[in-house]
Design an enzyme around this catalytic site. Structure first.
Site, mmCIF file in Angstrom:
data_model
loop_
_atom_site.group_PDB
_atom_site.id
_atom_site.type_symbol
_atom_site.label_atom_id
_atom_site.label_comp_id
_atom_site.label_asym_id
_atom_site.label_seq_id
_atom_site.Cartn_x
_atom_site.Cartn_y
_atom_site.Cartn_z
ATOM 1 N N LYS A 68 0.849 -1.207 0.000
ATOM 2 C CA LYS A 68 0.000 0.000 0.000
ATOM 3 C C LYS A 68 0.879 1.250 0.000
ATOM 4 O O LYS A 68 0.605 2.218 -0.718
ATOM 5 C CB LYS A 68 -0.939 -0.023 1.221
ATOM 6 C CG LYS A 68 -2.049 -1.054 1.072
ATOM 7 C CD LYS A 68 -2.752 -1.396 2.367
ATOM 8 C CE LYS A 68 -3.720 -2.565 2.129
ATOM 9 N NZ LYS A 68 -4.312 -3.107 3.350
ATOM 10 N N GLN A 112 -4.725 -1.750 9.673
ATOM 11 C CA GLN A 112 -4.565 -3.035 8.995
ATOM 12 C C GLN A 112 -5.180 -4.181 9.811
ATOM 13 O O GLN A 112 -4.932 -4.312 11.007
ATOM 14 C CB GLN A 112 -3.065 -3.303 8.746
ATOM 15 C CG GLN A 112 -2.778 -4.573 7.965
ATOM 16 C CD GLN A 112 -3.343 -4.549 6.548
ATOM 17 O OE1 GLN A 112 -3.261 -3.547 5.840
ATOM 18 N NE2 GLN A 112 -3.927 -5.657 6.122
ATOM 19 N N ASP A 135 -11.245 2.409 3.827
ATOM 20 C CA ASP A 135 -11.583 0.987 3.696
ATOM 21 C C ASP A 135 -13.068 0.807 3.363
ATOM 22 O O ASP A 135 -13.480 -0.243 2.885
ATOM 23 C CB ASP A 135 -11.307 0.259 5.028
ATOM 24 C CG ASP A 135 -10.028 -0.559 4.988
ATOM 25 O OD1 ASP A 135 -9.562 -0.883 3.873
ATOM 26 O OD2 ASP A 135 -9.501 -0.886 6.071
#
Ligand code: NAP
Length: 311
Positions: A68, A112, A135
């Protein structure tokens, strides 16, 4: 006859007979557009900025976070990686999220997953400002999706699948879609996106309690598998000419590889004999997820610019 997959060969799994829905190529197209938008934001004085929080030392999570951060660098986004040991407590993690929420230079926050088991992941998701929830898992963003408002921050994997289907010229209107899996991050939002106005598929959601799964899957014009069981979907479950999207990413032991494992999807490779289009694993849905995260971060930065302009 379809040649068998050479498990020692590098690169994507072989999709022999079906047309490959190439996530890497589609992601590259999307990334080019995202980089362009990111540059426009930066020029206007707001460089899109993603903050990634990682707790603990799960190797796979560190690999995901590194990719990422690399994607941010490639596309001209700023990134900040915040790492903490596995013994971080809930209050400290919440304080980190609060600081990032309050930092106007940060447009996207990603914590995460999975978090160590003593931490309450749902509470952390709920704490992230919906406008920075790149997200797309915050109840406000999922709620908007349920309302049919698909212009906000959408969960990255299912929206990546939608982008890949568009890119592959898959016509969903009026088609029977079956989503195998009902998770909060993939299955359920996937079903909502497929059924949304504009996509217009007729959707069935299947799961571990579904009776006669093979028969349900065989009705699908478009089958999306997100179960986390390597090779579960068999060729006999798939209608001739169906489009098959394999979301699954499973590590399976493989002595022929130096690292001792390889990645396998939820769909058996023989499905390529009956599908008209199919995603490979790796190189299908995976690259789309990261590209969508970048696109969401830029979208969040653009929303900031719009807000600035109207104040
Ligand atoms: P999850 O939360 O474990 O959900 C799995 C779903 O599959 C559940 O709804 C479960 O049903 C269902 N299921 C499990 N075993 C089944 C069976 N034998 N028959 C029918 N249904 C079954 O997993 P997830 O987070 O959605 O992820 C699914 C897969 O996608 C995993 O391989 C994951 O690594 C992969 N993934 C890939 C990406 C990507 O970027 N490509 C992103 C996220 C996830 P119940 O609800 O009844 O338990």
């Amino acid at each position: 006859m379809r040649p068998k997959r050479d498990s020692t060969a590098p690169g994507p799994a072989v999709v022999d007979d079906a047309t490959r829905l190439d996530g890497r190529a589609c992601a590259a197209d999307l990334d080019a557009r995202t980089a362009h938008r990111a540059a426009a934001c930066t020029e206007a004085g707001v460089q899109p900025h993603l903050a990634v929080v990682i707790v603990g030392d799960d190797p796979a999570s560190h690999v995901y976070v590194a990719s990422k951060v690399r994607a941010c660098e490639r596309l001209g986004l700023r990134s900040t990686r915040i790492e903490h040991p596995a013994n971080l407590d809930q209050a400290s993690l919440e304080a980190i999220v609060d600081d990032l929420n309050a930092d106007s230079s940060v447009h996207g926050i990603l914590v995460q997953s999975p978090l160590p088991s003593h931490l309450d992941e749902e509470a952390i998701t709920d704490r992230i400002l919906p406008s920075k929830d790149v997200d797309g898992f915050h109840p406000v963003n999922l709620g908007r999706l349920v309302q049919g408002r698909t212009d906000g921050l959408l969960p990255c994997t299912p929206s990546g699948v939608m982008e890949l289907l568009r890119w592959g010229n898959v016509d969903l209107r009026g088609k029977r879609a079956v989503v195998l899996g009902r998770s909060r991050i993939v299955g359920m939002p996937m079903a909502l996106l497929l059924a949304a106005k504009g996509a217009d598929a007729t959707v069935t959601v299947a799961h571990s309690r579904t009776e006669d799964l093979a028969k349900v899957c065989a009705e699908a014009d478009v089958l999306v598998a997100a179960v986390g069981r390597p090779g579960m979907v068999q060729a006999s479950w798939v209608k001739q000419g169906a489009v098959v999207v394999d979301v699954g990413i499973n590590r399976v032991d493989d002595d022929t590889r130096e690292r001792g494992w390889r990645l396998e999807g939820d769909v058996d490779e023989a499905v390529a004999d009956v599908a008209s289009k199919m995603t490979p694993v790796p190189g299908g849905v995976g690259p789309m997820t990261i590209s969508m995260l970048m696109a969401n971060t830029v979208r969040a930065a653009e929303a900031c610019l719009t807000k600035q302009a109207t104040h």
